[in-house]
Design an enzyme around this catalytic site. Structure first.
Site, mmCIF file in Angstrom:
data_model
loop_
_atom_site.group_PDB
_atom_site.id
_atom_site.type_symbol
_atom_site.label_atom_id
_atom_site.label_comp_id
_atom_site.label_asym_id
_atom_site.label_seq_id
_atom_site.Cartn_x
_atom_site.Cartn_y
_atom_site.Cartn_z
ATOM 1 N N THR A 80 0.781 -1.312 -0.035
ATOM 2 C CA THR A 80 -0.032 0.108 0.000
ATOM 3 C C THR A 80 0.889 1.254 0.031
ATOM 4 O OG1 THR A 80 -0.050 0.020 2.372
ATOM 5 C CG2 THR A 80 -1.856 -1.177 1.220
ATOM 6 N N ASP A 81 0.205 2.337 -0.228
ATOM 7 C CA ASP A 81 1.084 3.655 -0.090
ATOM 8 C C ASP A 81 0.694 4.230 1.371
ATOM 9 O OD1 ASP A 81 -1.683 4.619 -0.281
ATOM 10 O OD2 ASP A 81 -1.801 5.285 -2.409
ATOM 11 N N MET A 82 0.969 5.593 1.428
ATOM 12 C CA MET A 82 0.817 6.169 2.626
ATOM 13 C C MET A 82 -0.825 6.352 3.225
ATOM 14 S SD MET A 82 3.898 9.072 2.868
ATOM 15 C CE MET A 82 3.044 9.652 4.224
ATOM 16 N N ILE A 103 -3.742 2.550 0.491
ATOM 17 C CA ILE A 103 -4.527 2.065 -0.761
ATOM 18 C C ILE A 103 -3.469 1.147 -1.515
ATOM 19 C CG2 ILE A 103 -5.422 2.830 -2.962
ATOM 20 C CD1 ILE A 103 -6.274 5.297 -1.775
#
Length: 133
Positions: A15-17, A20
């Site tokens: 995931t990203d920050m 997501i």
């Protein structure tokens, strides 16, 4: 048509920050779906490689409908709709429950260790003939 379903728990590293799933994280999931589909049909990818065959991706297309999130358990549905020849095209759908998140396809070509196009191995051709007629 043959189809396989694989469940994957979304890991934090995918995931990203914002929590997501990063767009590139889907490609390894498609690989899991592809190798699982083949294995369920008696075609073990490791065996293909040991015999000198490779199946590189020569085309990929992905459409993102909804995001997958950290800690979701998603289902990758992998479909082979038609009997492959020198190339094999697989379609993917990624779901969270009943919600469609992603649709995609990959196309692969059989090559040898030197990168030259080759015909699929007999075990693959025979099994596809059994499945598709």
């Amino acid at each position: 048509m043959i189809q396989s379903r694989t469940q994957i728990a979304v890991r934090y590293a995918e995931t990203d920050m914002m929590g997501i799933v990063y767009h590139g994280s889907y490609l390894p999931w498609f690989e899991i779906g592809r190798t699982t589909l083949l294995k369920e049909q008696g075609i073990v990818y490791r065996q293909l490689e040991a015999e000198g065959y490779r199946l590189p991706v020569i085309e990929v297309a992905i459409k993102y409908h909804r995001p997958a999130l950290y800690d979701d358990t998603v289902t990758v549905v992998t479909t082979l709709r038609e009997k492959p020849g020198l190339r094999i095209r697989l379609e993917y759908e990624v779901y969270n429950g009943d919600e469609l998140l992603v649709t995609a396809h990959t196309q692969h070509a059989f090559i040898d260790k030197q990168g030259r196009p080759v015909r699929p191995p007999p075990i693959f051709t025979e099994r596809m003939r059994e499945l598709f007629g």
